[in-house]
Scaffold this motif. Structure first.
Motif, mmCIF file in Angstrom:
data_model
loop_
_atom_site.group_PDB
_atom_site.id
_atom_site.type_symbol
_atom_site.label_atom_id
_atom_site.label_comp_id
_atom_site.label_asym_id
_atom_site.label_seq_id
_atom_site.Cartn_x
_atom_site.Cartn_y
_atom_site.Cartn_z
ATOM 1 N N GLN A 254 0.824 -1.202 0.000
ATOM 2 C CA GLN A 254 0.000 0.000 0.000
ATOM 3 C C GLN A 254 0.863 1.260 0.000
ATOM 4 O O GLN A 254 0.612 2.204 -0.760
ATOM 5 C CB GLN A 254 -0.913 -0.004 1.236
ATOM 6 N N LEU A 255 1.885 1.269 0.852
ATOM 7 C CA LEU A 255 2.791 2.421 0.905
ATOM 8 C C LEU A 255 3.502 2.622 -0.430
ATOM 9 O O LEU A 255 3.635 3.746 -0.912
ATOM 10 C CB LEU A 255 3.838 2.211 2.005
ATOM 11 N N GLU A 257 2.530 1.827 -3.440
ATOM 12 C CA GLU A 257 1.602 2.375 -4.431
ATOM 13 C C GLU A 257 1.346 3.859 -4.196
ATOM 14 O O GLU A 257 1.295 4.655 -5.149
ATOM 15 C CB GLU A 257 0.284 1.592 -4.395
ATOM 16 N N GLU A 258 1.184 4.263 -2.943
ATOM 17 C CA GLU A 258 0.933 5.658 -2.629
ATOM 18 C C GLU A 258 2.135 6.530 -2.997
ATOM 19 O O GLU A 258 1.980 7.629 -3.539
ATOM 20 C CB GLU A 258 0.601 5.815 -1.151
ATOM 21 N N SER A 261 2.492 7.017 -6.735
ATOM 22 C CA SER A 261 1.492 7.932 -7.301
ATOM 23 C C SER A 261 1.993 9.363 -7.305
ATOM 24 O O SER A 261 1.479 10.207 -8.043
ATOM 25 C CB SER A 261 0.179 7.831 -6.514
ATOM 26 N N VAL A 380 2.168 10.909 3.460
ATOM 27 C CA VAL A 380 1.987 9.465 3.359
ATOM 28 C C VAL A 380 2.652 8.767 4.519
ATOM 29 O O VAL A 380 2.135 7.804 5.097
ATOM 30 C CB VAL A 380 2.564 8.942 2.022
#
Length: 383
Positions: A254-255, A257-258, A261, A380
């Motif tokens: 998840q991290l 991917e963030e 982005s 993030v």
């Protein structure tokens, strides 16, 4: 590197404390510098050294001995000196291998680690001068020789004890601190011992940076997300080791991917602390936590060459701290628990039964740092 307000103020307090205490007749005058992990303790301490060399009203024949609990940490501090202050007026940056130079000169900084000077085993004490003159090598300059020559040349010593909550034992005082006989003893730690603080408050100086100041500047996280025992109850009946690892894998993904982005190339690292029970498990014919962890990670699609190991007495994997390192997981026991600087370490799995509150605090500190100062991207990590 540009200093932040609280760092500038801390360096000024350190310098003013040294100037004030220097006129006292006592020796080994204690200063405690308490600063949260991720606040830049190494940077601030090294800036203090550089700024002292440029004080127009304080020109002293002084050198510095910087002592750490491991060779890796000592060399990490030395390497950062050249990165942070490439044009500073500080003296030579030396290591234990430079004893053959004979003595410290004005503004020199000598980086040492306790392990090479305090040891019960004779074969590990090659840098210490044998009591029996017949056992001494004529061409070798021992630690005691180096220190005695330094004092004989009129050079005073400021001793910097990095991560001072570790290794301050009766043996370290007898074998290292007393022979050095520094004018100032600067204890640097995120978790200094209460008795050390008390000594500094009574006889020296106590300088503290508040956690809130470091958070406000975006250097460390405001909070951490922890899996509670209550939350883990929904996985009842499942292998809890596998559950914890699966949660870590999902969080890392998840991290990643963030971060991507935002167009940033930072590879989040999961650090996994293993228990020190290998021999016991082997004797029982059971697989160790290291074997279980590696096997499960690979079964979940993690490539073997993306899993690093760093255990005490073993070399740290090259490039592990770099934001774009290919390593995604790090297995350790205590080696990465204190003093290690790796801002991309963002997820911690703790299998080890930690009995020391200080070690627990230091281990959590490995995932407090924010690896980038970009305001949008740092959100993030900070939340």
């Amino acid at each position: 590197m540009e200093s932040i307000r609280f760092q500038i103020e801390a360096v000024e307090k350190l310098i003013n404390s040294i100037k004030t205490l220097w006129i006292k007749s006592e020796r080994q005058i204690p200063i405690v510098f308490k600063a949260p992990t991720g606040s830049g303790k190494t940077y601030m301490t090294e800036k203090m050294i550089c700024d002292l060399a440029e004080q127009p009203d304080w020109d002293r024949d002084v050198a510095f001995v910087w002592i750490s609990f491991s060779e890796d940490l000592a060399m990490q501090s030395k390497e950062k000196f050249d990165i942070y202050f490439p044009t500073s007026k500080h003296g030579r940056l030396l290591t234990i291998e430079d004893f053959n130079l004979g003595a410290l000169q004005k503004h020199d900084v000598l980086f040492l680690n306790w392990q090479k000077l305090v040891s019960q085993r004779a074969e590990d004490r090659i840098y210490r001068r044998p009591d029996d003159p017949r056992m001494r090598h004529e061409s070798r300059v021992y630690f005691e020789d180096f220190v005695e020559n330094t004092h004989r040349n009129g050079i005073e010593i400021i001793l910097i004890i990095d991560e001072s909550h570790l290794n301050l034992t009766a043996a370290s005082k007898r074998d290292v601190i007393d022979p050095l006989n520094p004018k100032i003893k600067l204890n640097v730690s995120a978790t200094p011992k209460n008795e050390t603080i008390g000594e500094a408050t009574l006889d020296g100086a106590f300088i503290k940076i508040d956690h809130t100041e470091v958070v406000a500047e975006g250097l460390i996280k405001e909070n951490l997300i922890c899996q509670t025992e209550e939350e883990l109850k929904k996985y009842k009946g499942e292998d809890m080791d596998h559950v914890l690892l699966k949660l870590a894998i999902d969080r890392r993904k998840q991290l990643k991917e963030e971060i991507e982005s935002f167009g940033e190339n930072i590879n989040p690292l999961v650090i996994i602390q293993l228990p020190n029970d290998d021999e016991e498990l082997k004797n029982e014919g059971k697989p160790t936590k290291e074997e279980i962890t590696k096997e499960y990670l690979i079964s979940q699609g993690v490539k073997a060459n993306r899993i690093a190991s760093w255990f005490t007495g073993k070399a740290k994997p090259i490039g592990l701290e770099q934001n774009d390192s290919e390593y995604e997981y790090l297995l350790f026991k205590t080696a990465a628990g204190t003093g290690w600087d790796c801002p991309r370490a963002q997820v911690l799995v703790m299998f080890r039964d930690i009995k020391s509150q200080i070690f627990h605090t230091q281990t959590i500190g490995r995932i407090l740092r924010v690896p980038i100062m970009n305001e949008e991207v740092s959100k993030v990590f900070r939340n």
